[in-house]
Enzyme design. Structure first.
Site, mmCIF file in Angstrom:
data_model
loop_
_atom_site.group_PDB
_atom_site.id
_atom_site.type_symbol
_atom_site.label_atom_id
_atom_site.label_comp_id
_atom_site.label_asym_id
_atom_site.label_seq_id
_atom_site.Cartn_x
_atom_site.Cartn_y
_atom_site.Cartn_z
ATOM 1 N N SER A 88 32.313 57.116 -0.497
ATOM 2 C CA SER A 88 32.978 55.063 -0.382
ATOM 3 C C SER A 88 33.451 55.633 0.128
ATOM 4 C CB SER A 88 34.404 55.860 -1.786
ATOM 5 O OG SER A 88 34.473 54.494 -2.345
ATOM 6 N N HIS A 224 30.865 56.329 -9.783
ATOM 7 C CA HIS A 224 31.371 56.706 -8.431
ATOM 8 C C HIS A 224 31.953 58.365 -7.894
ATOM 9 C CE1 HIS A 224 32.647 54.530 -5.052
ATOM 10 N NE2 HIS A 224 33.151 55.010 -5.067
#
Length: 277
Positions: A88, A224
């Site tokens: 991320s 994610h």
């Protein structure tokens, strides 16, 4: 304060793998990586404002922070090759560290970018950075997963973590990639969860633009934070070509040298190998 800490000290391993957590994350995300990747020394980055660095001011400028991390790697008395894995926001930090290391004339063994948009999708936006209030941060944490919902209802927990999570979100929103940046020389592997609500397959695949070296793009099961349930140990190990048991003195022959003529509970973002694209 050091930027990186060994998950498991392994001075005889042939390589180092430096891991960068997501926005709001800490070295805790990579706590199991040292045992799983026993042929490398795994080191995890700790950003200021959390964990052992809780009393320090949070970073506010991503590229400047990345250059400080690169300086630590470059100045370390350690000649082993170094690979970088970022998840991320950590992928963007790792990319800027790779740029700084290669810019200093040193080689990067491999860059792994996980759950992140490629640099071309980052445009500095001060107005967007200012919109990250507590409500927006909590809504995003809920959307991304990786944080127990009960914790987000706990005022003490929220008061503890929101300052540094918000600082990271604002820092990332204020980051803009350099359109004139020279491509990296190192191999790059981009990973993304098939169900990631924030990063599309195209945004992840566009990491191919950042390197002259080999590039691979993989879509893995999950969202994610796919790597919480299924860390990509096999993908990383095969890319680095470090079979189990390779942490021997002989494996140290390669060096980190100049190239010649790549849960904090919040926001962490079975693997078959995944879908190659």
């Amino acid at each position: 304060m050091l930027w990186t800490q060994a998950v498991e000290a392994r001075p005889l391993a042939g390589r180092r793998l430096v891991c960068f957590p997501h926005a709001g994350g800490s070295p805790y995300l990579f706590r199991g990586w040292g045992g799983a990747l026993d042929a490398v020394e795994v080191r995890a980055v700790c950003y200021p404002g959390r964990a052992e660095r809780f009393g320090e001011p949070c970073a506010s400028e991503l590229t400047a922070m990345a250059r400080e991390i690169a300086r630590e790697l470059l100045s370390a008395d350690d000649a082993r090759p170094v690979a970088l894995f970022g998840h991320s926001m950590g992928a963007t930090v790792a990319y800027e560290v790779a740029r700084a290391v290669e810019g200093a004339g040193r080689a990067v063994d491999h860059l792994f970018v996980s759950g992140a948009r490629a640099p071309r999708w980052h445009v500095a936006d001060a107005a967007a950075a200012a919109t990250w209030d507590d409500a927006a941060i909590i809504a995003t944490l809920t959307e991304l997963g990786g944080t127990d919902p009960e914790l987000l209802d706990n005022p003490a927990f929220v008061d503890l973590v929101l300052p540094y999570i918000g600082a990271d979100f604002r820092m990332l929103a204020a980051y803009g990639s350099d359109p004139a940046a020279a491509p990296l020389e190192c191999p790059v592997t981009a990973l993304v969860g098939a169900g990631d609500p924030r990063v599309t397959a195209k945004e992840s695949a566009d990491w191919r633009e950042v390197t002259r070296g080999p590039f691979r793009h993989l879509t893995l099961p999950g969202g994610h934070f796919y790597l919480e349930d299924a860390p990509p140990y096999g993908i990383v190990g095969r890319a680095l070509d470090v079979p189990r048991g390779a942490g021997s003195p002989r494996a140290r022959a390669s060096s980190f040298r100049g190239r010649g003529p790549g849960r904090v509970v919040p926001v962490h973002l079975r693997q078959p190998e995944g879908q190659v694209e």
